[in-house]
Design an enzyme around this catalytic site. Structure first.
Site, PDB file in Angstrom:
ATOM      1  N   HIS A 132       0.791  -1.205   0.018  1.00 25.62           N
ATOM      2  CA  HIS A 132      -0.079   0.080  -0.180  1.00 25.62           C
ATOM      3  C   HIS A 132       0.936   1.352   0.103  1.00 25.62           C
ATOM      4  CE1 HIS A 132      -2.820   3.037   1.570  1.00 25.62           C
ATOM      5  NE2 HIS A 132      -3.946   2.234   1.429  1.00 25.62           N
ATOM      6  N   ASP A 209       3.026  -3.693   8.524  1.00 26.08           N
ATOM      7  CA  ASP A 209       1.753  -2.909   8.259  1.00 26.08           C
ATOM      8  C   ASP A 209       0.768  -3.988   8.687  1.00 26.08           C
ATOM      9  OD1 ASP A 209      -0.463  -1.998   7.082  1.00 26.08           O
ATOM     10  OD2 ASP A 209       0.397  -1.638   5.211  1.00 26.08           O
ATOM     11  N   GLN A 212      -4.416  -5.037   7.751  1.00 25.07           N
ATOM     12  CA  GLN A 212      -5.592  -5.811   7.457  1.00 25.07           C
ATOM     13  C   GLN A 212      -5.370  -7.478   7.957  1.00 25.07           C
ATOM     14  OE1 GLN A 212      -7.872  -5.158   5.174  1.00 25.07           O
ATOM     15  NE2 GLN A 212      -6.947  -3.383   4.181  1.00 25.07           N
ATOM     16  N   LYS A 235     -10.463   0.311  10.378  1.00 22.04           N
ATOM     17  CA  LYS A 235     -10.840  -0.804   9.886  1.00 22.04           C
ATOM     18  C   LYS A 235     -11.109  -1.929  10.856  1.00 22.04           C
ATOM     19  CE  LYS A 235      -7.180   0.461   6.376  1.00 22.04           C
ATOM     20  NZ  LYS A 235      -7.925   0.446   5.223  1.00 22.04           N
ATOM     21  N   CYS A 375      -4.759   2.244  -3.722  1.00 23.20           N
ATOM     22  CA  CYS A 375      -3.473   2.790  -2.978  1.00 23.20           C
ATOM     23  C   CYS A 375      -2.379   1.786  -3.393  1.00 23.20           C
ATOM     24  CB  CYS A 375      -3.526   3.115  -1.640  1.00 23.20           C
ATOM     25  SG  CYS A 375      -4.699   4.280  -1.163  1.00 23.20           S
TER      26      CYS A 375
END
Ligand code: PMP
Length: 420
Positions: A132, A209, A212, A235, A375
């Site tokens: 991303h 990261d 998710q 999220k 993104c």
């Protein structure tokens, strides 16, 4: 209806507000349960005050709620209380690390910080081609500021990479390896333990990261062995305007704060400042107090359902989404192949129809999906497409949502005449 859906369905006001809409865009941002909305509203209504300032009773109560929220979010990801730094979002958290490292290179954190974080010409930062932009642009900047070199693991035709690909890019000069736990486009689940082992082998720091992953399955950041991680409340059923940077305490205490100002210091003179230990050294200015309360309520809500149950439910819904895509003629799955482990999202290409038309068509039929490059422009360039369409699942997604999606998807190519 399985147990998770039947239990959570009535908790989400958006479902009643839009009974004819299937919300399949949780990978972009999630809906909130009443418990989260109410927790934040109740705090704002009765307990709100500035935190970590002054000595009033109100300030004390708000500070307690604020720090209690930090402790709950920390526990949710297997972290210690003072290893969680509130940020604006995950993007902000990653920037905080990259900017702190460039400040360290300037000598702003002293000799120890420069030795640990200070990159220079010849040093290498490693990312993947699937990142991303939030986990790419801050590292591009760090390379530009310090003279270090940005290297990346190229992805294959499906947008995937392997640990062998990464091993070929890591060298003795690698100082940082930054990568997504779960790709927001391909659904690829990174082999975190293997990446950490490779990075540690050359003395490189790792940043995960976790945007998710933390919302969707049990994640113990300490056990994963990474050095830093970033995730966003919005999220994971929480509010916007707040995210978290996690880091090992000794690293956070050494990393120069990228933003400076009130609430971060022990002593200030007209010429200089001494900074507090983490997390306060990073939280300059008036903090996102009610958002922290909402964030903690979201983590409580997920903990009560149980993250293994959340993951199992999403696995089931994602399987249905993959089946729907695989069963539709002229529709191609992007990323992880059907049947393999993936995050709860499915990106796809409809032959002969632009993703934006696909999105518009589905939207007209009451289905919210995401279209575009998500993104991740370099990844899409590598895949040879400008845009894909993505459907994603969460705790409130049910089989009826997927059935609605599946029926509408089958109509897309005939509608646009792309099947002829
Ligand atoms: N990384 C990944 C993998 C993401 O999916 C996202 C959000 N789309 C981000 C980073 C950025 O998150 P935020 O916008 O909350 O900072």
């Amino acid at each position: 209806m399985n147990t998770v859906t039947s239990r959570v369905r009535e908790d989400f006001p958006f479902r009643d507000a839009h009974p004819d809409r299937a919300y399949l865009d949780s990978a972009a941002t999630s809906q909130r349960p009443r418990q989260v909305i109410d927790a934040e509203a109740a705090f704002v209504a009765t307990d709100y005050a500035a935190v970590h300032r002054g000595s009033s009773m109100a300030t004390g109560a708000a500070t307690l709620a604020f720090e209690n929220a930090r402790a709950r979010v920390a526990a949710f990801v297997g972290a210690a209380h003072d290893e969680i730094v509130w940020t604006e979002n995950a993007t902000d958290a990653i920037n905080m690390v990259a900017l702190g490292m460039s400040d360290a290179a300037l000598g702003l954190g002293g000799a120890d910080a420069r030795a640990r974080f200070g990159l220079g010409p010849g040093d290498e930062i490693v990312v993947t081609e699937a990142e991303h932009h939030a986990n790419l642009l801050p590292w591009q900047r760090l390379a530009a500021r310090t003279g270090a070199t940005l290297r990346w693991v190229a992805v294959d035709d499906a947008g995937l990479w392997s640990i062998d690909d990464l091993a070929a890019v890591i060298t003795a000069r690698t100082r940082v390896v930054a990568f997504a736990h779960v790709s927001n486009v391909t659904g690829y689940v990174a082999p975190v333990g293997d990446v950490v082992a490779l990075a540690r082998g050359v003395g490189a720091l790792t940043l995960l990261d976790a945007c998710q992953s933390v919302p969707h399955h049990p994640v113990d950041l300490t056990a994963l062995g990474v050095d830093f991680a970033a995730f966003s409340a919005h999220k994971m059923l929480g509010p916007t305007g707040i995210g978290a940077l996690w880091g090992r305490k000794e690293l956070l205490d050494l990393l120069p704060p990228a933003r400076t100002g009130g609430s971060t210091i022990t002593t200030v003179t007209m010429e200089s400042a001494e900074f507090l230990p983490a997390p306060n050294r990073f939280e300059a200015g008036t903090q996102p107090v009610s958002q922290a309360v909402g964030f903690a309520a979201a983590s409580d809500y997920l903990r009560e359902i149980g993250m293994p149950a959340v993951a199992a439910h999403e696995h089931e819904m994602t399987g249905l989404l993959v089946d729907a895509v695989a069963a539709t003629p002229g529709v191609r799955l992007v990323g992880v192949p059907a049947g393999s482990e993936r995050g709860p999202l499915v990106s796809f290409i409809v032959d002969g129809v632009h993703a934006h038309d696909v999105g518009q068509f589905l939207d007209d039929r009451g289905i919210t999906v995401r279209t575009g490059h998500h993104c991740a422009q370099p990844l899409h360039r590598r895949l040879g497409v400008a845009a894909t369409t993505r459907a994603s699942a969460y705790v409130y997604t049910d089989a009826a949502d997927v059935a609605r999606f599946s029926a509408a998807l089958a109509e897309v190519r005939p509608f646009f005449g792309a099947d002829r």
